[in-house]
Motif scaffolding. Structure first.
Motif, PDB file in Angstrom:
ATOM      1  N   ALA A 286      -2.281   8.836   3.439  1.00  0.00           N
ATOM      2  CA  ALA A 286      -3.121   9.253   2.249  1.00  0.00           C
ATOM      3  C   ALA A 286      -3.092   8.127   1.316  1.00  0.00           C
ATOM      4  CB  ALA A 286      -2.021   9.897   1.660  1.00  0.00           C
ATOM      5  N   GLN A 287      -2.727   7.566   1.332  1.00  0.00           N
ATOM      6  CA  GLN A 287      -3.512   6.319   0.259  1.00  0.00           C
ATOM      7  C   GLN A 287      -5.560   6.227   0.905  1.00  0.00           C
ATOM      8  OE1 GLN A 287      -0.940   3.036   0.946  1.00  0.00           O
ATOM      9  NE2 GLN A 287      -0.565   3.471  -1.566  1.00  0.00           N
ATOM     10  N   SER A 288      -5.719   5.841   2.088  1.00  0.00           N
ATOM     11  CA  SER A 288      -7.128   5.711   2.452  1.00  0.00           C
ATOM     12  C   SER A 288      -7.697   7.021   2.449  1.00  0.00           C
ATOM     13  CB  SER A 288      -6.750   5.390   4.347  1.00  0.00           C
ATOM     14  OG  SER A 288      -6.703   6.389   5.073  1.00  0.00           O
ATOM     15  N   GLN A 289      -7.023   8.414   2.516  1.00  0.00           N
ATOM     16  CA  GLN A 289      -7.902   9.119   2.408  1.00  0.00           C
ATOM     17  C   GLN A 289      -8.659   9.251   0.603  1.00  0.00           C
ATOM     18  OE1 GLN A 289      -8.585  10.776   4.970  1.00  0.00           O
ATOM     19  NE2 GLN A 289      -8.281   9.576   6.196  1.00  0.00           N
ATOM     20  N   PHE A 290      -7.536   8.986   0.246  1.00  0.00           N
ATOM     21  CA  PHE A 290      -8.103   8.576  -1.838  1.00  0.00           C
ATOM     22  C   PHE A 290      -9.382   8.176  -1.452  1.00  0.00           C
ATOM     23  CE2 PHE A 290      -4.902  10.502  -5.350  1.00  0.00           C
ATOM     24  CZ  PHE A 290      -4.434  11.514  -3.636  1.00  0.00           C
ATOM     25  N   ASP A 291      -8.360   7.200  -1.138  1.00  0.00           N
ATOM     26  CA  ASP A 291     -10.136   5.652  -0.530  1.00  0.00           C
ATOM     27  C   ASP A 291     -10.978   6.386  -0.688  1.00  0.00           C
ATOM     28  OD1 ASP A 291     -10.984   3.142  -1.613  1.00  0.00           O
ATOM     29  OD2 ASP A 291     -11.710   3.051   0.497  1.00  0.00           O
ATOM     30  N   LYS A 292     -11.710   6.959   0.993  1.00  0.00           N
ATOM     31  CA  LYS A 292     -12.758   7.404   1.468  1.00  0.00           C
ATOM     32  C   LYS A 292     -13.065   8.576   0.486  1.00  0.00           C
ATOM     33  CE  LYS A 292     -10.930   6.940   6.323  1.00  0.00           C
ATOM     34  NZ  LYS A 292     -10.202   7.395   6.931  1.00  0.00           N
ATOM     35  N   ASN A 293     -12.675   9.049  -0.552  1.00  0.00           N
ATOM     36  CA  ASN A 293     -13.403   9.933  -1.127  1.00  0.00           C
ATOM     37  C   ASN A 293     -13.423  10.053  -2.913  1.00  0.00           C
ATOM     38  OD1 ASN A 293     -13.694  13.142   0.948  1.00  0.00           O
ATOM     39  ND2 ASN A 293     -11.502  11.762   1.727  1.00  0.00           N
ATOM     40  N   GLY A 294     -13.196   9.107  -2.857  1.00  0.00           N
ATOM     41  CA  GLY A 294     -14.049   8.224  -4.278  1.00  0.00           C
ATOM     42  C   GLY A 294     -12.390   8.649  -5.158  1.00  0.00           C
ATOM     43  N   LEU A 295     -11.529   8.843  -4.678  1.00  0.00           N
ATOM     44  CA  LEU A 295     -10.158   8.749  -5.562  1.00  0.00           C
ATOM     45  C   LEU A 295      -9.506   7.509  -6.181  1.00  0.00           C
ATOM     46  CD1 LEU A 295      -9.062  12.291  -4.592  1.00  0.00           C
ATOM     47  CD2 LEU A 295      -9.437  12.007  -6.173  1.00  0.00           C
ATOM     48  N   SER A 296      -8.705   7.371  -7.171  1.00  0.00           N
ATOM     49  CA  SER A 296      -7.889   6.161  -7.370  1.00  0.00           C
ATOM     50  C   SER A 296      -6.812   5.464  -6.468  1.00  0.00           C
ATOM     51  CB  SER A 296      -8.136   6.199  -8.982  1.00  0.00           C
ATOM     52  OG  SER A 296      -9.167   5.486  -9.733  1.00  0.00           O
ATOM     53  N   ASN A 297      -6.746   4.913  -6.341  1.00  0.00           N
ATOM     54  CA  ASN A 297      -5.376   4.394  -5.432  1.00  0.00           C
ATOM     55  C   ASN A 297      -4.566   5.193  -6.348  1.00  0.00           C
ATOM     56  OD1 ASN A 297      -4.072   3.881  -3.699  1.00  0.00           O
ATOM     57  ND2 ASN A 297      -3.460   2.304  -4.339  1.00  0.00           N
ATOM     58  N   PRO A 298      -3.229   6.078  -5.591  1.00  0.00           N
ATOM     59  CA  PRO A 298      -2.194   6.946  -6.777  1.00  0.00           C
ATOM     60  C   PRO A 298      -1.446   5.695  -6.858  1.00  0.00           C
ATOM     61  CG  PRO A 298      -2.163   7.560  -4.405  1.00  0.00           C
ATOM     62  CD  PRO A 298      -3.835   6.830  -4.494  1.00  0.00           C
ATOM     63  N   THR A 299      -0.162   5.882  -8.876  1.00  0.00           N
ATOM     64  CA  THR A 299       0.406   5.649  -8.688  1.00  0.00           C
ATOM     65  C   THR A 299       1.571   6.435  -8.255  1.00  0.00           C
ATOM     66  OG1 THR A 299      -0.385   5.683 -10.663  1.00  0.00           O
ATOM     67  CG2 THR A 299      -0.701   3.353  -9.364  1.00  0.00           C
ATOM     68  N   MET A 300       1.365   7.596  -8.877  1.00  0.00           N
ATOM     69  CA  MET A 300       2.112   8.701  -9.083  1.00  0.00           C
ATOM     70  C   MET A 300       3.181   9.394  -7.488  1.00  0.00           C
ATOM     71  SD  MET A 300       1.130  10.037 -12.789  1.00  0.00           S
ATOM     72  CE  MET A 300      -1.122  10.232 -11.655  1.00  0.00           C
ATOM     73  N   PHE A 301       3.755   9.908  -7.527  1.00  0.00           N
ATOM     74  CA  PHE A 301       3.804  10.560  -6.374  1.00  0.00           C
ATOM     75  C   PHE A 301       5.225  12.107  -6.702  1.00  0.00           C
ATOM     76  CE2 PHE A 301       6.209  11.948  -1.933  1.00  0.00           C
ATOM     77  CZ  PHE A 301       5.220  11.928  -1.779  1.00  0.00           C
ATOM     78  N   ARG A 302       4.697  13.331  -5.509  1.00  0.00           N
ATOM     79  CA  ARG A 302       6.095  14.153  -5.579  1.00  0.00           C
ATOM     80  C   ARG A 302       5.749  14.564  -4.405  1.00  0.00           C
ATOM     81  NH1 ARG A 302       4.589  17.819  -9.948  1.00  0.00           N
ATOM     82  NH2 ARG A 302       6.408  17.269 -11.077  1.00  0.00           N
ATOM     83  N   ALA A 303       7.408  14.915  -3.231  1.00  0.00           N
ATOM     84  CA  ALA A 303       7.499  15.260  -2.250  1.00  0.00           C
ATOM     85  C   ALA A 303       7.444  16.118  -1.857  1.00  0.00           C
ATOM     86  CB  ALA A 303       8.636  14.661  -1.982  1.00  0.00           C
ATOM     87  N   GLY A 304       7.062  17.426  -0.979  1.00  0.00           N
ATOM     88  CA  GLY A 304       7.013  18.322  -0.898  1.00  0.00           C
ATOM     89  C   GLY A 304       8.305  18.945  -0.952  1.00  0.00           C
ATOM     90  N   ALA A 305       8.109  19.806  -1.843  1.00  0.00           N
ATOM     91  CA  ALA A 305       9.990  21.174  -2.214  1.00  0.00           C
ATOM     92  C   ALA A 305      10.549  20.121  -2.474  1.00  0.00           C
ATOM     93  CB  ALA A 305      10.371  21.760  -0.905  1.00  0.00           C
ATOM     94  N   TRP A 306      10.197  19.208  -3.056  1.00  0.00           N
ATOM     95  CA  TRP A 306      11.197  17.780  -3.741  1.00  0.00           C
ATOM     96  C   TRP A 306      12.345  17.030  -2.213  1.00  0.00           C
ATOM     97  CZ3 TRP A 306      11.264  23.291  -5.545  1.00  0.00           C
ATOM     98  CH2 TRP A 306      10.115  23.376  -6.699  1.00  0.00           C
ATOM     99  N   PHE A 307      12.205  17.241  -1.180  1.00  0.00           N
ATOM    100  CA  PHE A 307      12.680  16.526  -0.758  1.00  0.00           C
ATOM    101  C   PHE A 307      11.939  15.345  -0.163  1.00  0.00           C
ATOM    102  CE2 PHE A 307      13.398  21.100   0.471  1.00  0.00           C
ATOM    103  CZ  PHE A 307      14.996  20.534   1.053  1.00  0.00           C
ATOM    104  N   ILE A 308      12.880  13.990  -0.512  1.00  0.00           N
ATOM    105  CA  ILE A 308      12.367  12.534  -0.750  1.00  0.00           C
ATOM    106  C   ILE A 308      13.720  11.580  -0.875  1.00  0.00           C
ATOM    107  CG2 ILE A 308      12.260  12.491  -2.961  1.00  0.00           C
ATOM    108  CD1 ILE A 308       9.790  10.295  -2.639  1.00  0.00           C
ATOM    109  N   ASP A 309      14.386  10.368   0.309  1.00  0.00           N
ATOM    110  CA  ASP A 309      15.585  10.557   0.554  1.00  0.00           C
ATOM    111  C   ASP A 309      14.717   9.034  -0.537  1.00  0.00           C
ATOM    112  OD1 ASP A 309      14.288   8.941   2.081  1.00  0.00           O
ATOM    113  OD2 ASP A 309      16.064   9.690   3.645  1.00  0.00           O
TER     114      ASP A 309
END
Length: 334
Positions: A169-192
């Motif tokens: 995902a980070q590489s896709q941000f970089d390839k498409n002119g988006l800055s390296n993300p520093t904020m995150f949210r998981a789909g449907a809030w499911f993260i451990d």
């Protein structure tokens, strides 16, 4: 002591309030003009309060978005002068034709140029997981989605596989002119905790997947969070993501404590705000974070109007109160 300004023909002074405790204070002005034998006194009030930050966040699911919804989001942001925190999903680079993916990327970048912020949002779509070099897991899902992998929790993937997915995902941000993300949210809030360690090791500063307890989807999958609607940002604990007072990670949790505008009514959204701040002086810094989706904004739109119509009654812009509309990455928490 007042100083006279010859250009404006008035007197002015200032009062340092840095060390004032939150509260309402009387300001008493006593003045005399000896040459004219005039004396007078006036009392006014000032309110000292901690800020109450309201953040409007947007989860991009990796699908296309109708232009009318993008226009509505622009309009609301302009009317209420509220910036947006976009949790942007690079699945569009696999799921949409190139020209459309580019359009949506340009749209969110244009929003960033006028004050919005961009983080990362991920669902575990099977072909995205494969693109990251990981074998998709399909034995656990919350159910209710026809999209392959859309309803697979982030948390089914262990540290090594999840790291590959986030790095993709980070590489896709970089390839498409988006800055390296520093904020995150998981789909449907499911993260451990294991996923959260990946975020820390990859340089993320904050997560906003935290929420109140839920049992989610047709399969009634138990969510990993047990926070309160009043839980404020806290640094995470690597062994228990719900512990708010024993930090040992650098990543901050900014809970989605305002709920989401798709599933909750206007009244419920406003109640979440009131539970965190109900007028007057705020004795501590507050953050209330709301979540919308651009794809189904026909459901969200009226609710967002109703919510912001209420919260602006306490806005700092017109000196009505301590509410400040901002993005998550601009909130300073000590």
């Amino acid at each position: 002591t007042f100083e006279y300004n010859e250009e404006s023909s008035d007197w002015s002074t200032f009062v340092l309030v840095n060390n004032f405790e939150p509260g309402i204070y009387d300001i008493v002005v006593n003045a005399s003009i000896s040459e004219c034998d005039i004396t007078f006194s006036k009392t006014d009030q000032i309110t000292v309060s901690y800020p109450v930050y309201v953040a409007w966040t947007m989860d991009w699911e990796g699908f296309d978005v109708d232009q009318k919804y993008l226009d509505s989001i622009n309009k609301i942001s302009s009317i209420y002068r509220i910036p947006i925190t976009h949790f942007f999903n690079p699945y569009i680079y696999l799921n949409l034709r190139e020209s459309r993916a580019q359009y949506l990327t340009d749209w969110v970048l244009s929003r960033q140029h006028i004050g919005d912020s961009i983080g990362l949002h991920l669902h575990m779509n099977n072909n995205m997981v494969e693109a990251a070099g990981v074998t998709p897991k399909t034995d656990i899902s919350w159910g209710g989605w026809a999209k392959e992998g859309q309803d697979i929790p982030n948390s089914v993937y262990g540290y090594n596989d999840y790291k590959k997915i986030v790095q993709w995902a980070q590489s896709q941000f970089d390839k498409n002119g988006l800055s390296n993300p520093t904020m995150f949210r998981a789909g449907a809030w499911f993260i451990d905790e294991e996923n959260l360690r990946v975020l820390e090791d990859l340089g993320f500063k904050l997560d906003s997947s935290g929420r109140t307890y839920q049992v989610y989807g047709e399969n009634k999958l138990e969510g990993p969070w047990s926070l309160q609607s009043t839980t404020q940002p806290y640094r995470l604990n690597r062994y228990n993501q719900n512990i708010i007072n024993n930090p040992n990670m650098s990543v901050w949790e900014f809970p989605n404590n305002g709920a989401d505008t798709w599933a909750y009514s206007s009244e419920q959204l406003i109640t979440r705000f009131k539970e965190n701040y109900n007028g007057g002086v705020s004795e501590s810094r507050k953050v209330v974070t709301y979540l919308s989706h651009p794809h189904w904004f026909s459901v969200d739109e009226t609710k967002v109007y109703n919510l912001l119509d209420y919260t602006q009654n306490f806005g700092i812009v017109e000196d009505k109160g301590p509410v400040i509309y901002t993005t998550l990455d601009r909130i300073e928490i000590n």
